[in-house]
Design an enzyme around this catalytic site. Structure first.
Site, short mmCIF file in Angstrom:
data_model
loop_
_atom_site.label_atom_id
_atom_site.label_comp_id
_atom_site.label_asym_id
_atom_site.label_seq_id
_atom_site.Cartn_x
_atom_site.Cartn_y
_atom_site.Cartn_z
N ASP A 29 48.95 38.49 45.64
CA ASP A 29 49.47 37.37 46.44
C ASP A 29 49.07 37.50 47.91
O ASP A 29 48.46 38.49 48.32
CB ASP A 29 51.00 37.26 46.29
CG ASP A 29 51.67 38.61 46.43
OD1 ASP A 29 51.29 39.35 47.35
OD2 ASP A 29 52.56 38.95 45.61
N ASP A 98 37.96 28.94 49.97
CA ASP A 98 37.05 28.53 48.91
C ASP A 98 37.34 27.07 48.59
O ASP A 98 38.38 26.73 48.03
CB ASP A 98 37.33 29.43 47.69
CG ASP A 98 36.12 29.63 46.83
OD1 ASP A 98 35.37 28.66 46.63
OD2 ASP A 98 35.93 30.76 46.33
N ASP A 200 32.21 25.90 46.67
CA ASP A 200 31.94 26.13 45.25
C ASP A 200 30.92 25.12 44.71
O ASP A 200 31.04 23.92 44.97
CB ASP A 200 33.28 25.97 44.49
CG ASP A 200 33.20 26.45 43.07
OD1 ASP A 200 32.92 27.64 42.85
OD2 ASP A 200 33.42 25.62 42.16
N GLU A 256 27.68 27.72 47.77
CA GLU A 256 27.31 28.48 46.57
C GLU A 256 26.07 27.83 45.98
O GLU A 256 26.10 26.69 45.53
CB GLU A 256 28.46 28.48 45.55
CG GLU A 256 28.22 29.54 44.49
CD GLU A 256 29.02 29.34 43.20
OE1 GLU A 256 29.07 30.27 42.39
OE2 GLU A 256 29.58 28.25 43.00
N HIS A 329 33.18 37.64 41.78
CA HIS A 329 34.17 37.54 40.70
C HIS A 329 33.60 36.93 39.42
O HIS A 329 34.32 36.76 38.45
CB HIS A 329 35.34 36.68 41.20
CG HIS A 329 34.90 35.28 41.54
ND1 HIS A 329 34.05 35.02 42.60
CD2 HIS A 329 35.12 34.10 40.94
CE1 HIS A 329 33.80 33.72 42.64
NE2 HIS A 329 34.44 33.13 41.64
N ASP A 330 32.33 36.55 39.42
CA ASP A 330 31.72 35.91 38.24
C ASP A 330 30.76 36.82 37.48
O ASP A 330 30.15 36.40 36.51
CB ASP A 330 30.94 34.66 38.66
CG ASP A 330 31.83 33.53 39.13
OD1 ASP A 330 33.01 33.48 38.71
OD2 ASP A 330 31.36 32.70 39.93
#
Ligand code: TEU
Length: 560
Positions: A29, A98, A200, A256, A329-330
């Site tokens: 968090d 993001d 994104d 991105e 993270h991908d």
């Protein structure tokens, strides 16, 4: 060349769900981030990029936004966010959010209304098509996460487009109202004090309105590049976004760059284009992924990586700027994919950051890479969380292309959960991430790989990151300059000199598990000062250097 703070600065990417849980519910968090700001600052990074923190049903862990101007309650409140921003700024850390402008969640109010009827004023916020003449899908477009990119809305009998999951309907950027809505969202956060956005899949905003079938045999990566990304109006939209929003703030945009190549990148980022400040390219991340995830991968080959960096140099020649990443993270963890996550985990994690930190462009560091976090072994499909992996697994149960064991193995090698396991803070239960069972399995190697272990260990990966990022901060040559490669065809060595203004560097990086010898004639008129070494020793004479497994060396060269 004029360098801005976001060119020189290093970005640290936080995946908030996995960073630090302060409330004890197993989910990271905002307060967890606030509590770790001193740690982040101690890495000598300059900018924090936080993956989506907005209201979301979490089908794609926040990349399915249902309210762009509300904080996801699991993560905290708006006042927590304000505090985070103030605390970061008071430490001279910038914060970027993001922005997910290509699609919303199907639970966003706009989509709920759009679905009510064909003449609802929000209908045109999304992309609807009648069934094909045979009653089937409007075209054969595949989605990023398996299955078709269209889902039938039973009520109206029309299909809506979703390049990702069916819960992520694509927004219709042809509609000026949609564009204004997103600009409003951007202004809201910028007026609140954020320093910019990671945008994104920004390259997908403009769709090819012919919606004709694609040739599936070219593989998914080519489909993205040729049909989904770089659409006919993309540059108009980005230009407008810049003009109406970004240029009014001291903020930056990192797009991105799905489907962007070194050839078309300057169209997005060249100075005079007034579109994006930098593009985050995928050519390193997807280097051994030929057609798309779970389609075909090859073994790691250093020659290909070297070529990627060489190819992207042309963007600088045209006054453009890129962001570099070895992990996010991908993708699976960088040390597991590009180097060695067992015997030489420590050396190779340090070597990879040495490579990245000396490339031209803005460096991005993904949380956990600074302690050398590795891939995880999920033992059963029930342990998998990522929607892309779950869809692949479910589809494979139908097609039976791979056995179930193979499919799980592929998920373990390539899957996104590898990068999303909780941050390993200590050897306490749940890696010190949370007091409750975390939302995703903790990598069992947390007992040895964790922040606490590495804080005071002089030779730790963490302290190596701190050292190199501190040096980088003071030396622009780390992120800009002319390259000259040494032994370009050597598949175990990446070596180069860099030159910027009066400064010169020599960088030597071994990708070998055994020692290698590099012929290099040291110039007698220069002095070579070793500024980075991931070993304590160095073996060299005037004509050569012996590099130990995964050794990384940087010399500062002075003309005598
Ligand atoms: O990723 C876009 C994207 O291209 C990735 O889906 C990537 O191709 C894939 O994960 C690798 O196979 C962005 C976000 O980073 C990702 O987390 C989101 O799921 C996606 O957009 C949709 O918003």
């Amino acid at each position: 060349m004029h360098l801005n703070w976001y060119n020189i600065g290093t970005i640290y990417q936080i995946y908030p769900r996995s960073f630090k849980d302060s409330s004890g519910n197993g989910v990271g968090d905002l307060r967890g981030i606030i509590n770790q700001l001193d740690y982040i600052k101690s890495l000598h990074v300059d900018i924090i990029w936080i993956s989506p923190i907005f209201q979301s049903p979490n089908n794609d862990n926040g990349y399915d936004v249902s309210d762009y101007c509300e904080i996801l309650p699991e993560f905290g409140t708006m006042s927590d966010f304000d505090e985070l921003l103030n605390e970061a700024h008071s430490r001279n850390l910038k914060v970027i959010l993001d922005l997910v402008p290509n699609h919303t969640s199907d639970e966003h109010d706009w989509f709920k209304k759009a679905k009510q009827s064909k003449d609802n004023e929000f209908r045109d916020y999304y992309i609807w098509k009648k069934p094909a003449e045979d009653g089937g899908l409007p075209n054969n477009w595949p989605s990023f996460f398996g299955g078709p990119a269209w889902t039938l809305d039973e009520k109206s009998g029309e299909y809506y487009l979703h390049l990702f999951t069916k819960n992520q309907p694509d927004l219709n950027w042809e509609n000026p109202k949609v564009r204004e809505e997103i600009y409003k969202v951007m202004r809201f956060w910028l007026n609140n004090g954020v320093d910019g956005f990671r945008m994104d899949v920004i390259t997908l905003l403009s769709k090819d309105l012919s919606f004709s079938n694609v040739d599936l045999s070219i593989g998914f990566r080519k489909i993205i590049e040729r049909h989904y990304a770089n659409g006919p109006k993309i540059h108009d939209y980005l230009n407008e976004m810049n003009e109406k929003v970004m240029q009014h703030y001291d903020a930056f945009s990192m797009g991105e760059g799905v489907g962007v190549t070194p050839i078309n990148a300057p169209l997005y980022v060249a100075n005079d284009r007034e579109e994006l400040d930098m593009v985050y390219h995928f050519d390193v991340l997807e280097n051994n992924i030929l057609n798309g995830k779970y389609e075909e991968i090859t073994d790691f080959n250093l020659l290909n990586i070297k070529k990627v960096f060489r190819d992207w140099h042309q963007v600088y020649e045209q006054n453009g700027w890129v962001a570099n990443a070895f992990g996010n993270h991908d993708f699976a963890r960088m040390v597991s994919r590009f180097a060695n996550d067992t015997t030489f985990q420590k050396q190779s994690a340090k070597m990879l950051i040495t490579l990245m930190a000396t490339q031209n462009g803005t460096l991005t560091v993904y949380q956990g890479d600074e302690i050398g976090m590795t891939n995880v072994d999920l033992e059963h499909i029930d342990e998998v969380n990522d929607i892309q992996s779950l869809n692949f697994y479910a589809e494979n149960l139908q097609t039976k292309k791979f056995s179930e064991i193979q499919a799980l193995q592929m998920i373990n090698n390539e899957g996104r959960d590898n990068a999303r396991t909780p941050m390993q803070w200590s050897d306490e239960k749940y890696a010190g991430f949370s007091s409750a069972k975390p939302w995703l399995k903790v990598n069992p190697n947390y007992t040895s790989i964790n922040v606490e272990n590495q804080l005071d260990e002089e030779g730790s990966i963490l302290n190596y990151y701190r050292k190199i990022l501190a040096i980088k901060k003071e030396n622009d040559i780390f992120c800009v300059g002319e390259f000259s490669e040494i032994e370009q065809n050597n598949e175990h060595l990446f070596a180069y000199t860099k030159k910027f203004e009066d400064n010169r560097l020599l960088v030597l990086l071994s990708f070998s598990e055994v020692p290698i010898n590099v012929e290099y004639k040291f110039n007698k008129n220069y002095s070579y000062e070793e500024i980075i070494n991931n070993y304590e020793t160095i073996e060299m004479n005037s004509n050569s250097i012996k590099l130990l497994p995964y050794q990384a060396l940087i010399f500062n060269i002075q003309v005598n």
